[in-house]
Scaffold this motif. Structure first.
Motif, mmCIF file in Angstrom:
data_model
loop_
_atom_site.group_PDB
_atom_site.id
_atom_site.type_symbol
_atom_site.label_atom_id
_atom_site.label_comp_id
_atom_site.label_asym_id
_atom_site.label_seq_id
_atom_site.Cartn_x
_atom_site.Cartn_y
_atom_site.Cartn_z
ATOM 1 N N TYR A 130 0.871 -1.220 0.013
ATOM 2 C CA TYR A 130 -0.107 -0.027 -0.015
ATOM 3 C C TYR A 130 0.892 1.240 -0.035
ATOM 4 N N MET A 131 1.941 1.219 0.696
ATOM 5 C CA MET A 131 2.806 2.492 0.757
ATOM 6 C C MET A 131 3.385 2.992 -0.622
ATOM 7 N N VAL A 132 3.929 1.921 -1.363
ATOM 8 C CA VAL A 132 4.300 1.806 -2.744
ATOM 9 C C VAL A 132 3.109 2.549 -3.738
ATOM 10 N N HIS A 133 2.009 1.720 -3.464
ATOM 11 C CA HIS A 133 0.824 2.084 -4.329
ATOM 12 C C HIS A 133 0.407 3.606 -4.122
ATOM 13 N N PHE A 134 0.578 4.063 -3.020
ATOM 14 C CA PHE A 134 0.115 5.394 -2.928
ATOM 15 C C PHE A 134 1.129 6.413 -3.445
ATOM 16 N N ASN A 135 2.427 5.891 -3.678
ATOM 17 C CA ASN A 135 3.582 6.860 -4.187
ATOM 18 C C ASN A 135 3.354 6.406 -5.864
ATOM 19 N N ARG A 136 3.157 5.216 -6.208
ATOM 20 C CA ARG A 136 3.271 5.234 -7.692
ATOM 21 C C ARG A 136 1.980 5.406 -8.420
#
Length: 311
Positions: A150-156
């Motif tokens: 989820y933290m990667v998804h928020f950024n990408r």
């Protein structure tokens, strides 16, 4: 519904923070995480006031009725810690004891690095100190956990999670705020970004950890603020990694770390290398420690304060 102080609005570091405060004596600043609100500390405020403390609980920037700047960079760790330093200035305190949970814990750890003279001690729940390492955190998690973390998804994929959460505010919060979830198998959430699927799932394992009235406090707050401000904290993780390059590598003040045995956030086994004066305890609960086990959490905090930050 739990009793809760009325809000005041304090100008600090270019924003207006919605702050709930009560009591007098030595200051304790309590910092919530995502997706939360100052109301997350409702069970701890009165007991700490009765113990002789001035308890200061902000809805941090991007949350509740606090200012939510538009620029993503306005949510970096320099700004978030400067907000808290500004609160101390407003009330006339040189330093305070800081308590944090989830993202609030990240801010508190870094408050002790960036403003050590303002921090008399630290009590953090769930999220341990994050060593900086040699690779920025988002790139590291993408490498080991993939693009759907989820933290990667928020950024990408900027804006995608925000829209899903905004469109399903009550269902998302109802599904997130669960306790005893470890007693049931989770539903099949399918491929992709699981946290987005939580927002639209019919139900999640476990019990709602608060009353319906309490849940509505959170729902109303996020219907007002939306989720973009809170998610923008995550969108600064790589920036924060760069900003912290010259920061100290240790938190030297006294510290208490409280874990939930069933939290998805793992403990840091070598925490004492980075926080030499830390004491570590755990409770039989999940991620929402101070709401799942309010009395035990409060008792642990008060016992530690007696030794390290007496009223």
């Amino acid at each position: 519904m739990s009793t809760f102080p009325p809000p005041t609005f304090i100008e600090t570091n270019g924003v207006s923070l919605e702050v709930f405060q009560a009591g007098s004596g030595k200051p304790i600043v309590m910092c919530h995480g995502f997706p939360e609100h100052a109301y997350s500390w409702r069970h701890q405020i009165d007991p700490l006031v009765e113990a002789g403390y001035h308890v200061i609980v902000p809805s941090q920037r991007g949350y509740g009725n606090s200012t939510a700047p538009e620029a993503v960079v306005d949510y970096d760790i320099v700004q978030l810690t400067a907000d808290l330093a500004g609160l101390l200035d407003h009330y006339g305190y040189d330093d305070a004891l800081f308590v944090g949970h989830d993202w609030g814990a990240i801010v508190v750890w870094n408050m002790a690095l960036l403003h050590p003279q303002r921090v008399a001690g630290v009590i953090n729940l769930s999220v341990p100190f994050m060593p900086r390492g040699t690779m920025d955190w988002i790139s590291l998690w993408e490498q080991f956990l993939g693009p759907d973390f989820y933290m990667v998804h928020f950024n990408r994929q900027p804006g995608v999670a925000d829209a899903v959460f905004d469109a399903n505010t009550e269902n998302f919060l109802r599904n997130m705020y669960r306790t005893r979830h470890w007693l049931e198998a989770p539903p099949e959430l399918g491929e992709g970004m699981a946290l987005l699927n939580v927002a639209t799932a019919d139900s999640m394992p476990g019990d709602l950890l608060m009353s319906e009235e309490d849940l509505q406090v959170f729902v109303t707050a996020f219907e007002h603020s939306g989720f973009t401000g809170g998610i923008n904290w995550y969108r600064n993780l790589s920036r924060n990694w760069q900003l912290l390059e010259a920061a100290p590598e240790q938190v030297l003040c006294p510290a208490l770390m409280i874990h939930g045995d069933h939290d998805m956030v793992p403990p840091l086994e070598n925490l004492a290398e980075f926080v030499p004066q830390v004491e570590v305890v755990s409770l039989e609960c999940g991620h929402w420690i101070m709401q799942e086990e309010p009395q035990k959490t409060t008792d642990l905090i008060k016992q530690w304060l007696l030794q390290h930050y007496p009223a």
